[in-house]
Enzyme design. Structure first.
Site, PDB file in Angstrom:
ATOM      1  N   ASP A 162      53.333  40.829  -8.652  1.00  0.00           N
ATOM      2  CA  ASP A 162      52.676  40.954  -9.943  1.00  0.00           C
ATOM      3  C   ASP A 162      53.251  39.830 -10.813  1.00  0.00           C
ATOM      4  O   ASP A 162      54.298  39.263 -10.508  1.00  0.00           O
ATOM      5  CB  ASP A 162      52.877  42.345 -10.564  1.00  0.00           C
TER       6      ASP A 162
HETATM    7  C1  BGC Z   1      48.935  43.030 -14.123  1.00  0.00           C
HETATM    8  C2  BGC Z   1      48.142  42.774 -12.876  1.00  0.00           C
HETATM    9  C3  BGC Z   1      47.302  41.542 -13.058  1.00  0.00           C
HETATM   10  C4  BGC Z   1      48.190  40.380 -13.409  1.00  0.00           C
HETATM   11  C5  BGC Z   1      47.463  39.072 -13.606  1.00  0.00           C
HETATM   12  C6  BGC Z   1      49.683  41.803 -14.604  1.00  0.00           C
HETATM   13  O1  BGC Z   1      50.196  42.003 -15.886  1.00  0.00           O
HETATM   14  O2  BGC Z   1      49.829  44.089 -13.917  1.00  0.00           O
HETATM   15  O3  BGC Z   1      47.355  43.878 -12.553  1.00  0.00           O
HETATM   16  O4  BGC Z   1      46.549  41.291 -11.904  1.00  0.00           O
HETATM   17  O5  BGC Z   1      48.870  40.674 -14.613  1.00  0.00           O
HETATM   18  O6  BGC Z   1      46.746  39.054 -14.778  1.00  0.00           O
END
Ligand code: BGC
Length: 691
Positions: free
Chosen positions: A233
């Site tokens: 993540d």
């Molecule tokens: C989220 C993810 C997301 C990623 C990219 C993170 O803050 O938890 O679900 O895909 O950001 O935007």
């Protein structure tokens, strides 16, 4: 490309080139290698459609006009359909749109278990039940990947709250991990063959998920045979060696110091100083090249890659069809619904949620939608110009007076209430389960002047309905339901569509009844203890006879379905469950027939009911169909922590078939032999799991 060619390609790459491939070199892409014609890997959010274009090195939108997209029903909405067919269709739309926008990986679906009604990202997830989650995720992923776009199933694992999401450590029993929190991911990997998976922000038992060798190496790679790519993540990595050795393949993050990411220069240094073996880097690059090969990104195959397309009318039709099946009729006394407008002059619409557009909100899942039809617009489209659809938002003291006056004058009134993405949002959890902003007062004032007013609840998470659930005669529920959501809802309310959605989670009477709050902890602090164990959602309510407002699997229809003739036969694979279902109403409809296993729990404490099968079928008036479900030994088992495998204990078992978890129409006791199920080693669905 053959496996040995991939290995040769890895050998040709310099350490520098390999390092560029395993971390973000822009907010949403890795580095490519021009010299060897290896492309960067482009990723994009998210579960409700392809996110707008952002600047390469910061989070500002580019602000161009070419990135409006189809807005799909959220995952909770999709789960309300209980339709594998719709999940596959939505996967196809999402995969095609992502490819059409030039993406390689779509950061979806989100499949964490809905543990508490308060989690800000519940709308991005599917259900409180692992089986329903798995059954929806698998066709969704397959649909995405048919389009030479990789799914990225997220967030692995136990990311069930937003409070302290970057630091909190989840303490969960191995049994609950195996029975509740992992099955969706396991199915996504083993059956859906998700090409990538996203490591969660939080910790599991003290160790960050993106560094967690138990999750990433032991379970994902060894037990499930995953040979795809593990992506962090954004900003979920905290230590170079731990991430590199723990099993992460690509580090993505939120800042633009790309060379300083843990798996960039700091890792290169460790390799050069012989602290980390270069083979660790090769392993990651190999996974990435295998992924690129699967996506036809390498060599001559590139000319055969599916181009994808976005914003087509076919996508919008599919989205409407899914949205229609995602509307759940919770209550319909005196057949208040559908509202028949023939010969009528007025329709009163009340409540902010009739007119709010939700697509852009929620955080990373927000969408720059080509359009979004609000319920108010949907009603106007469906009602036509001969009916005056009159609207009062009913906000504030003055607004309440106007709304009540309108409701008192009109025979037909619909009140749209619920949540929006200020509350159903990434990064924070709700404080309580109540309807916000004076909505209970609004409903009560409207019902005082018009007892037939219909209530439409629009929310991505469970909300408390106690203030009006007994009084209102008709209630419908829908989640954020995509660009055609308002029209879909209008078609159900006005009777052009027979509702067929079923709740993918329980609507409890109050927050305090929820097991995470009653038996476990929420939100915890540095750690959060999942003290409720496997007793999540209906598993708890059914076991402890807790009265709920609307149970898991509940959803009414304008037709009526009769269940009869349950037969359970023992076969060499397990049990064959057959039942007849007929439509004795006067209109065609879809019914989701649900099969639960009840274990008495003589020696081992078991959830009283567990969903083990379902099927959604269409029935014409008067039509009868026979359905068959196969249950295997696994369907009667629980996870034994000492033996580290599934076991069918000596117990009494009942097969329960019905229309929801508490509306069981047919039941039969059966005898199941005790047994220990060997940990199955998954041998792959395809003979060559590589190509
Ligand atoms: C989220 C993810 C997301 C990623 C990219 C993170 O803050 O938890 O679900 O895909 O950001 O935007």
């Amino acid at each position: 490309m053959e496996r040995h060619e991939i290995d040769e390609l890895v050998n040709e790459l310099t350490l520098e080139e390999k390092m560029g491939m395993i971390h973000g070199q822009g907010i949403f892409h890795t580095g490519g290698v021009k010299r060897l014609d290896i492309l960067p890997l482009w990723m994009s959010d998210g579960p409700m459609g392809v996110r707008r274009e952002l600047e390469d090195d910061n989070w500002n939108p580019r602000g161009t006009t070419d990135d409006f997209v189809s807005y799909l029903p959220s995952n909770t909405a999709l789960a309300c359909t209980w339709s594998r067919r719709q999940a596959e269709q939505m996967g196809r739309v999402l995969g095609s749109e992502a490819r059409g926008r030039g993406k390689d990986v779509i950061l979806a679906p989100g499949i964490n278990i809905i543990r508490t009604p308060l989690c800000g990202r519940n709308f991005e997830y599917m259900s409180e039940d692992p089986y329903l989650t798995a059954q929806m995720a698998v066709p969704l992923i397959k649909g995405i990947q048919e389009n030479d776009t990789a799914a990225c199933v997220k967030h692995f694992a136990v990311n069930n709250q937003e409070t302290n999401r970057l630091t909190v450590s989840v303490e969960v029993s191995e049994r609950a991990l195996r029975e509740i929190y992992l099955p969706g991911f396991e199915a996504a990997v083993k059956e859906g063959r998700s090409m990538t998976i996203m490591g969660a922000y939080n910790k599991l038992r003290g160790e960050f998920c993106c560094h967690n060798p138990y999750l990433l190496r032991e379970i994902l790679r060894k037990e499930w045979d995953f040979d795809g790519v593990v992506i962090s993540d954004w900003g979920a990595v905290h230590n170079t060696s731990e991430a590199a050795l723990g099993g992460l393949d690509i580090e993505m993050s939120v800042t633009n110091d790309f060379d300083d990411y843990f798996m960039a220069d700091p890792l290169r240094k460790k390799v050069l100083e012989n602290e980390v073996d270069e083979e660790i880097i090769n392993e990651k690059v190999r996974h990435i090249l295998i992924l690129m090969n699967r996506l036809s990104m390498l060599g001559d195959e590139r000319k055969n890659r599916i181009p994808g397309v976005y914003n087509t009318s076919a996508h919008r039709e599919a989205i409407l069809s899914c949205a229609e099946e995602a509307v759940v009729l919770l209550k319909n006394e005196e057949e208040r619904l559908p509202i028949i407008l023939e010969g009528k002059k007025r329709l009163a619409v009340i409540g902010e949620n009739a007119a709010v557009l939700h697509a852009p909100g929620g955080g990373s899942a927000g969408i720059k939608a080509l359009y979004e039809i609000s319920p108010l617009m949907g009603l106007k489209i469906e009602a036509g110009g001969n009916v005056a659809v009159e609207y009062e938002p009913g906000v504030g003291a003055e607004g309440l007076i106007k709304a009540t006056a309108l409701a008192g004058e009109c025979e037909d009134v619909i009140v749209f209430i619920g949540l929006n993405h200020e509350l159903d949002v990434e990064g924070q959890d709700r404080k309580d389960m109540k309807l916000p902003a004076g909505q209970e007062e609004l409903i009560s004032a409207v019902l005082n002047v018009n007892k037939n007013a219909v209530i439409a609840v629009l929310a991505g998470s469970p909300v408390e309905l106690e203030a009006f659930a007994d009084r209102a005669k008709a209630i419908v529920y829908t989640s954020y339901n995509g660009m055609e959501g308002g029209r879909a809802l209008a078609r159900v309310l006005l009777g052009n569509v027979n509702p067929s959605g079923k709740l993918p989670f329980t609507l409890t009477r109050c927050l305090e009844d929820c097991p995470a709050h009653k038996l476990g902890e929420f939100p915890g602090d540095e750690t959060v203890v999942y003290g409720e164990g496997v007793f999540v959602g209906y598993r708890y309510f059914e076991s402890e006879n807790v009265k709920v407002r609307y149970c898991f699997g509940h959803g009414l229809s304008y037709a009526e379905y009769v269940y009869e003739n349950l037969k359970v036969e023992k076969t060499c694979q397990g049990f064959l469950v057959k039942t007849d279902v007929s439509n004795c109403g006067n209109r065609a409809g879809l019914e989701t027939v649900q099969v639960y296993v009840r274990a008495v729990g003589k020696n081992i404490k078991r959830p009283a009911m567990e969903l083990r099968g379902f099927d959604k079928i269409s029935l014409e008036p008067g039509e009868k169909r026979t359905l068959a479900f196969c249950l295997t030994e696994k369907d009667f088992s629980y996870y034994n922590e000492e033996l580290k495998c599934y076991v069918v204990p000596e117990d009494e078992y009942e097969i329960c078939v019905g229309s929801s978890v508490s509306d069981i129409r047919l039941r039969q006791w059966i005898e199941v032999d005790e047994c220990v199920l060997e940990a199955e080693k998954f041998d792959g669905l395809e003979t060559d799991s590589f190509s």
